[in-house]
Design a protein around this motif. Structure first.
Motif, short mmCIF file in Angstrom:
data_model
loop_
_atom_site.label_atom_id
_atom_site.label_comp_id
_atom_site.label_asym_id
_atom_site.label_seq_id
_atom_site.Cartn_x
_atom_site.Cartn_y
_atom_site.Cartn_z
N PRO A 66 0.80 -1.23 0.00
CA PRO A 66 0.00 0.00 0.00
C PRO A 66 0.84 1.28 0.00
N ASP A 70 1.04 4.43 -6.67
CA ASP A 70 -0.24 3.90 -7.12
C ASP A 70 -0.24 3.49 -8.59
N ASP A 104 -7.77 -1.79 -0.18
CA ASP A 104 -7.03 -0.58 0.20
C ASP A 104 -7.97 0.63 0.13
N PRO A 105 -8.40 1.15 1.28
CA PRO A 105 -9.40 2.22 1.26
C PRO A 105 -8.88 3.56 0.73
N GLU A 106 -7.57 3.69 0.62
CA GLU A 106 -6.98 4.97 0.21
C GLU A 106 -6.79 5.10 -1.31
N GLU A 107 -6.91 4.02 -2.04
CA GLU A 107 -6.51 4.06 -3.45
C GLU A 107 -7.63 3.56 -4.37
N ASP A 108 -8.53 4.44 -4.76
CA ASP A 108 -9.65 4.05 -5.60
C ASP A 108 -9.21 3.46 -6.94
N ARG A 111 -7.83 0.03 -6.45
CA ARG A 111 -8.94 -0.88 -6.17
C ARG A 111 -9.67 -1.28 -7.46
N ASP A 140 -17.95 1.85 -4.13
CA ASP A 140 -17.49 2.54 -5.34
C ASP A 140 -18.07 1.83 -6.57
#
Length: 165
Positions: A66, A70, A104-108, A111, A140
């Motif tokens: 993570p 990205d 990973d909630p930070e990286e749309d 994901r 999402d």
């Protein structure tokens, strides 16, 4: 030239190709690791490692991290979708790494690509269950759509026998 010589020549060429692929992977991985965290060259390196079986363990580690850039994670997910590992243990590790990226909630964007990349890994019941849940209920809509795509792709791969081992 008889068949024995042709086989020996083919095996030697194959061994040379594998050695060159391993050397290329090592060189590119070393360059990747030497770069600053958000350097665009990282995603270019992942693209250069495309179809290099020697690099698959490295790509698994990139997508699972993570803290990694990205766009490098996105490229790694794409390569793992296109070239899933043949080795069953590495294949399971790749599927689980993509699941980790999916959560990973930070990286749309990561994901979304992780969801789309899970099709070749649905033989793992953990992956299949998570993908199904994601397709039905992820917050999402783009991740949901990616998961639905992966489910359809997994069915197509099974029907055609193109999904690997």
């Amino acid at each position: 030239m008889n068949d024995t010589n042709l086989t020996t020549t083919t095996q030697a060429a194959s061994a040379t190709d594998a050695m060159e692929a391993a050397e290329a992977a090592e060189r590119l991985i070393a360059e990747f690791r030497s770069l600053p965290p958000d350097n665009d060259r990282k995603s270019e390196i992942i693209t250069e490692l495309d179809a290099n079986a020697q690099a698959l363990p490295f790509l698994v580690s990139v997508v699972a991290d993570p803290g990694e850039y990205d766009l490098a994670r996105v490229e790694s997910a794409t390569v793992l979708r296109l070239w899933p590992p043949a080795d069953p243990a590495l294949r399971q590790e790749a599927g689980r790494a993509l699941l980790s990226a999916l959560r990973d909630p930070e990286e749309d964007l990561v994901r979304q690509y992780a969801a789309m990349s899970l099709a070749p890994y649905t033989d793992d019941p953990v992956v299949a269950a998570a993908l199904d849940a994601t397709a039905r209920a992820d917050e999402d809509p783009l991740v949901q759509s990616g998961a639905r795509f992966a489910i359809k792709e997994a069915h197509r791969l099974r029907e055609t026998g193109a999904g690997g081992p």
